[in-house]
Write an enzyme that holds these catalytic residues in place. Structure first.
Site, PDB file in Angstrom:
ATOM      1  N   CYS A   1       0.801  -1.223   0.000  1.00 44.97           N
ATOM      2  CA  CYS A   1       0.000   0.000   0.000  1.00 44.97           C
ATOM      3  C   CYS A   1       0.833   1.271   0.000  1.00 44.97           C
ATOM      4  O   CYS A   1       0.289   2.364  -0.190  1.00 44.97           O
ATOM      5  CB  CYS A   1      -0.933   0.003   1.213  1.00 44.97           C
ATOM      6  SG  CYS A   1      -2.098  -1.382   1.243  1.00 44.97           S
TER       7      CYS A   1
ATOM      8  N   HIS B   1      -3.342  20.004   5.918  1.00 46.17           N
ATOM      9  CA  HIS B   1      -4.228  18.868   5.638  1.00 46.17           C
ATOM     10  C   HIS B   1      -3.431  17.571   5.746  1.00 46.17           C
ATOM     11  O   HIS B   1      -2.259  17.523   5.364  1.00 46.17           O
ATOM     12  CB  HIS B   1      -4.852  18.982   4.247  1.00 46.17           C
ATOM     13  CG  HIS B   1      -5.486  20.307   3.973  1.00 46.17           C
ATOM     14  ND1 HIS B   1      -6.734  20.653   4.448  1.00 46.17           N
ATOM     15  CD2 HIS B   1      -5.032  21.388   3.280  1.00 46.17           C
ATOM     16  CE1 HIS B   1      -7.025  21.875   4.047  1.00 46.17           C
ATOM     17  NE2 HIS B   1      -6.016  22.345   3.345  1.00 46.17           N
TER      18      HIS B   1
ATOM     19  N   HIS C   1     -15.056   4.527   3.673  1.00 50.90           N
ATOM     20  CA  HIS C   1     -16.483   4.197   3.639  1.00 50.90           C
ATOM     21  C   HIS C   1     -16.995   4.078   2.203  1.00 50.90           C
ATOM     22  O   HIS C   1     -17.726   3.141   1.881  1.00 50.90           O
ATOM     23  CB  HIS C   1     -17.263   5.275   4.385  1.00 50.90           C
ATOM     24  CG  HIS C   1     -18.736   4.992   4.468  1.00 50.90           C
ATOM     25  ND1 HIS C   1     -19.279   4.070   5.339  1.00 50.90           N
ATOM     26  CD2 HIS C   1     -19.785   5.500   3.772  1.00 50.90           C
ATOM     27  CE1 HIS C   1     -20.596   4.027   5.187  1.00 50.90           C
ATOM     28  NE2 HIS C   1     -20.925   4.889   4.235  1.00 50.90           N
TER      29      HIS C   1
ATOM     30  N   HIS D   1      12.137   2.196   5.853  1.00 51.05           N
ATOM     31  CA  HIS D   1      12.029   0.738   5.630  1.00 51.05           C
ATOM     32  C   HIS D   1      12.502   0.006   6.883  1.00 51.05           C
ATOM     33  O   HIS D   1      13.638   0.168   7.316  1.00 51.05           O
ATOM     34  CB  HIS D   1      12.880   0.332   4.429  1.00 51.05           C
ATOM     35  CG  HIS D   1      12.406  -0.920   3.758  1.00 51.05           C
ATOM     36  ND1 HIS D   1      12.232  -2.113   4.438  1.00 51.05           N
ATOM     37  CD2 HIS D   1      12.049  -1.163   2.480  1.00 51.05           C
ATOM     38  CE1 HIS D   1      11.806  -3.027   3.596  1.00 51.05           C
ATOM     39  NE2 HIS D   1      11.685  -2.485   2.399  1.00 51.05           N
TER      40      HIS D   1
ATOM     41  N   ASN E   1     -10.485   0.187   0.964  1.00 50.24           N
ATOM     42  CA  ASN E   1      -9.030   0.253   0.875  1.00 50.24           C
ATOM     43  C   ASN E   1      -8.623  -0.214  -0.523  1.00 50.24           C
ATOM     44  O   ASN E   1      -8.664  -1.401  -0.826  1.00 50.24           O
ATOM     45  CB  ASN E   1      -8.397  -0.645   1.946  1.00 50.24           C
ATOM     46  CG  ASN E   1      -6.881  -0.647   1.901  1.00 50.24           C
ATOM     47  OD1 ASN E   1      -6.273  -0.013   1.047  1.00 50.24           O
ATOM     48  ND2 ASN E   1      -6.265  -1.375   2.808  1.00 50.24           N
TER      49      ASN E   1
ATOM     50  N   HIS F   1      -3.426   7.149   4.599  1.00 48.95           N
ATOM     51  CA  HIS F   1      -3.863   5.909   3.957  1.00 48.95           C
ATOM     52  C   HIS F   1      -5.040   5.289   4.720  1.00 48.95           C
ATOM     53  O   HIS F   1      -4.921   4.971   5.910  1.00 48.95           O
ATOM     54  CB  HIS F   1      -2.708   4.910   3.912  1.00 48.95           C
ATOM     55  CG  HIS F   1      -3.115   3.556   3.428  1.00 48.95           C
ATOM     56  ND1 HIS F   1      -3.712   3.353   2.208  1.00 48.95           N
ATOM     57  CD2 HIS F   1      -3.008   2.331   3.997  1.00 48.95           C
ATOM     58  CE1 HIS F   1      -3.950   2.070   2.052  1.00 48.95           C
ATOM     59  NE2 HIS F   1      -3.541   1.424   3.121  1.00 48.95           N
TER      60      HIS F   1
END
Length: 476
Positions: free
Chosen positions: A166, A334, A367, A245, A371, A338
């Site tokens: 992701c 803002h 919603h 990482h 995802n 994710h």
């Protein structure tokens, strides 16, 4: 001679200074336009249909059915997300290569056609192409498929990313950012998506079947450039990007992996250490990016508070109810986070000390679209734009997580007032809804009962599915 030498030295220094400034400016990374993918309405996946899909899986019993439905209704995912076409057909979840390619073709043709049309940039103008789809590796590659479809130039530089999870969208942006450092006046395309068709897990391990509930179809195409002449047309300017990482840690490496269960079914394992690992990765990433995006006063205030708390705990035995938190709002307007799930959003909210208004774009994206893996960040950004929240000069912090384990973040500066509604055009006025409670929970409240007694109609439904499955096998 002395005067001449001094003048030449001065001119040389001025030239070097000009080249340095010119090089820094030419390395700037702008977003000209981006398009999110919205599948057709016939691909909407309700909780009701999700239950039917679960019953069709011969390896899943009634207990797994209750477990998965409970996960779905508590995940924050609504009733209008999208699934691959083959999931909604009689073919079911055993996808073929043609299903996988069809899912990708539909995504990239729709988003790129709109992007080229609206930006005025032609496919033959593209110099750099980066595509990330984690779980699908086709031959020829997806970048080659796109190059062939749009008949791009033979000198286009293409990159194909897989297995990045992701967090891949910011890795793709980082590749473009680095390419822009040595290639001037270029156009770059980033395509980010996930192939849901081949990702379905057909086993019954609870640590692996959860992914069947969490991911939905989606994708985004992003057009970037480093042409200074197009700055006034650009939407965003990349200020900085940080990648963290944690793969050197065995715990972090193994908390989210693709593997086989003991019966040979391939799926994604989600370990119990995942939340802990995500928190560690986020902390390390924010520690690196904070000095790049926050004013010195904010950093000094945080360091002072943290040291006062340590001193009080060590020498005065003063217990601290809440540790000092860096106030990112002093440098960020803002937060584009994710939407990996309700727990992920809540965890980031707590870690950053944010309020519910900051989390609204991520919650609404989860919603409405679910995802969608690496492309989710662009749906969140599109929500902010559709709500007319992005004004010239605003700073947007993007944060993404991925297997490995990785946490990547970047800061964008808004270059002009933005109000395009993108994929939210037909529904943004209905958001946020009065309640995010899944309607299925009200209709079937028994899924949360402990101990649980399956209702007679459910036992009959499983019996009917088993009969249909056996009949199909005999016909075959």
């Amino acid at each position: 001679m002395f005067v001449l030498s001094t003048c030449l030295l001065a001119l040389s220094l001025l030239y070097l200074f000009y080249k340095l400034i010119d090089q820094r400016i030419s390395q700037t990374c702008y977003i000209l336009h981006y398009e999110c993918f919205k599948p057709s309405d016939d691909r909407k996946l309700s909780t009701e249909f999700s239950g039917k899909m679960i019953r069709r899986c011969k390896n899943l019993g009634i207990q797994e059915y209750q477990f998965l439905l409970r996960a779905i209704v508590s995940s924050g995912i609504g009733e209008e997300t999208y699934a691959p076409r083959n999931f909604l057909s009689g073919q079911g979840t055993n996808s073929r290569l043609s299903d996988n390619l069809s899912e990708m073709d539909e995504f990239f043709t729709e988003t790129l056609d709109k992007l080229f049309s609206r930006s005025g940039v032609f496919p033959q103008d593209i110099d750099i192409l980066v595509v990330n789809v984690s779980v699908m590796a086709s031959v020829p590659s997806l970048p080659s498929r796109i190059i062939n479809h749009y008949k791009m130039r033979d000198d286009v530089k293409s990159f194909n990313l897989s297995g990045m999870g992701c967090s891949a969208t910011l890795i793709a942006i980082n590749i473009v950012q680095n390419m822009f450092k040595t290639h001037r006046n270029k156009f770059a395309l980033v395509l980010t998506s996930e192939a849901i068709s081949p990702s379905w897990y057909n086993g019954n391990e609870r640590s692996m079947i959860l992914t069947n509930c969490l991911f939905r179809c989606g994708g985004a195409s992003v057009l970037l450039t480093n042409k200074r002449a197009l700055r006034k047309k650009a939407m965003f300017k990349l200020k900085c990007l940080v990648r963290t990482h944690m793969g050197s840690s065995d715990e972090a490496f193994t908390c989210c992996t693709q593997q086989e269960d003991d019966k040979g079914h391939v799926g994604f394992f989600l370990g119990k250490t995942l939340p802990k690992t995500a928190t560690r990765a986020l902390t390390e990433n924010l520690r690196t990016i904070a000095p790049k995006i926050l004013p010195l006063t904010a950093l000094f205030h945080f360091i002072l508070r943290a040291n006062i708390q340590k001193f009080g705990a060590k020498y005065l035995n003063i217990s601290v109810k809440r540790k000092a938190i860096m106030n990112f709002k002093l440098g960020v307007d803002h937060f584009c986070l994710h939407p990996g799930g309700k727990a992920v959003i809540d965890g980031v909210k707590q870690s950053l000390g944010l309020i519910e208004d900051d989390m609204e774009p991520s919650r609404m994206t989860l919603h409405r679209f679910g995802n969608t893996s690496a492309s989710s960040l662009w749906y969140v950004l599109a929500y902010m734009e559709a709500k007319k929240r992005l004004k010239k000069g605003d700073k947007v912090l993007m944060i993404g997580f991925g297997s490995g384990f990785k946490c990547n973040s970047c800061l964008w500066e808004v270059l002009r007032d933005l109000d395009d509604k993108n994929v939210w055009e037909d529904c943004v006025d209905n958001f946020p809804p009065k309640s995010l409670t899944n309607p299925y929970l009200e209709k079937y409240a028994w899924i949360n009962e402990e101990p649980w007694t399956p209702p007679p109609e459910l036992l009959q439904a499983f019996a009917d599915e088993e009969l249909e499955y056996n009949s199909t096998r005999l016909d075959t």
